[in-house]
Design an enzyme around this catalytic site. Structure first.
Site, PDB file in Angstrom:
ATOM      1  N   HIS A  30       0.855  -1.183   0.000  1.00 44.01           N
ATOM      2  CA  HIS A  30       0.000   0.000   0.000  1.00 44.01           C
ATOM      3  C   HIS A  30       0.893   1.236   0.000  1.00 44.01           C
ATOM      4  O   HIS A  30       1.869   1.310   0.755  1.00 44.01           O
ATOM      5  CB  HIS A  30      -0.915   0.009   1.220  1.00 44.01           C
ATOM      6  CG  HIS A  30      -1.920   1.121   1.186  1.00 44.01           C
ATOM      7  ND1 HIS A  30      -2.818   1.276   0.159  1.00 44.01           N
ATOM      8  CD2 HIS A  30      -2.155   2.151   2.040  1.00 44.01           C
ATOM      9  CE1 HIS A  30      -3.571   2.336   0.381  1.00 44.01           C
ATOM     10  NE2 HIS A  30      -3.184   2.887   1.515  1.00 44.01           N
ATOM     11  N   HIS A  42      -3.148   9.228   1.183  1.00 42.44           N
ATOM     12  CA  HIS A  42      -3.094   8.044   0.327  1.00 42.44           C
ATOM     13  C   HIS A  42      -4.462   7.751  -0.272  1.00 42.44           C
ATOM     14  O   HIS A  42      -5.480   8.282   0.167  1.00 42.44           O
ATOM     15  CB  HIS A  42      -2.563   6.830   1.095  1.00 42.44           C
ATOM     16  CG  HIS A  42      -3.271   6.544   2.382  1.00 42.44           C
ATOM     17  ND1 HIS A  42      -3.858   5.333   2.665  1.00 42.44           N
ATOM     18  CD2 HIS A  42      -3.495   7.317   3.485  1.00 42.44           C
ATOM     19  CE1 HIS A  42      -4.402   5.375   3.882  1.00 42.44           C
ATOM     20  NE2 HIS A  42      -4.191   6.557   4.387  1.00 42.44           N
ATOM     21  N   CYS A 153      -3.383   2.848  -5.521  1.00 44.79           N
ATOM     22  CA  CYS A 153      -2.648   3.685  -4.570  1.00 44.79           C
ATOM     23  C   CYS A 153      -1.246   4.031  -5.052  1.00 44.79           C
ATOM     24  O   CYS A 153      -0.748   5.138  -4.809  1.00 44.79           O
ATOM     25  CB  CYS A 153      -2.594   3.002  -3.199  1.00 44.79           C
ATOM     26  SG  CYS A 153      -1.802   1.358  -3.210  1.00 44.79           S
TER      27      CYS A 153
END
Length: 239
Positions: A30, A42, A153
């Site tokens: 991530h 994010h 992401c």
């Protein structure tokens, strides 16, 4: 930057850094942009949101956060269902994982030495002021719909760092992580070099070469189907 690990400490972080943390036993990572004061911007999907594939991947690539039954963070609250571009403390972003930094402007040799995609790029980063401006602007205005292969992401973080967007109609996003997955899946089957050998060791070598080449040509630092798009124009086009 290490060849095997880009791990850093929280004390080494600087505003504008592109950071990531591995999830699900290193299946995927991530990504986000550190903005200072222990905060990260994010792009994520909520636990009840699909990732744009409609397959079992929706289960494997779950939310970036612990289940909603866990004790909420005193800073962020319960973000298990958070969706889109969000602001989190560094601990919520990491979700128990280790902190790594994504490296820009690496050489092709260093890029290929990294066994996994989504850890570095040949592209150069813009000044941190530009990076923070894009991240904070997208926090207020969004980054479109989350899609595992075309708008995830890592794509968000790379755009914040470089301002690059793809303009090709055929693409797998800007990030190296999904490009790496697809390269691994097709490395032998799609390579004409497979006809030169039938041995297991020969096919393995062909697969490795094809995998490395596929990763390299998919990197945003060498692609020609990218343009630098100001974040204000990006948002106005999506409205």
């Amino acid at each position: 930057m290490g060849i095997l690990s880009n791990k850093i400490t929280k004390e080494e972080l600087k505003p504008g850094d592109h950071i990531y943390s591995w999830r699900r036993a290193y299946i995927y990572a991530h990504h986000g942009i550190y903005i200072g004061d222990g905060k990260v911007i994010h792009f994520t999907r909520g636990a009840d949101q699909e990732i744009g594939t409609g397959t079992f991947l929706d289960t494997i690539f779950s939310s970036s956060y612990p289940d909603s039954s866990d004790t909420p963070c005193p800073i962020c609250g319960n973000q298990a269902s958070a969706n889109g571009v969000i602001l989190s403390c560094i601990d919520c972003f990491l979700a128990g994982g280790e902190l790594h930094i994504f490296i820009y402007n690496v050489s092709p040799l260093i890029f290929l030495a990294q066994a996994r995609g989504g850890t570095c790029t040949l592209a150069k980063s813009d000044p941190f002021e530009d990076v923070l401006h894009r991240a904070e602007y997208l926090l207020e205005n969004g980054f479109g719909v989350y899609n595992l292969f075309k708008n995830n992401c890592e794509d968000f973080a790379i755009y914040c760092k470089t301002g690059f967007l793809l303009f090709s109609s055929v693409n797998v996003g800007r990030g190296g992580q999904t490009a790496s997955f697809l390269a691994a899946a097709t490395s032998v089957a799609s390579s004409p070099l497979r006809f030169l050998t039938t041995s297991f060791s020969g096919l393995s070598a062909v697969g490795l070469v094809s995998y490395c080449v596929s990763r390299l040509v998919s990197d945003i630092g060498v692609r020609r189907d990218v343009k630098k798009i100001p974040v204000e124009i990006l948002i106005s086009r999506s409205q």
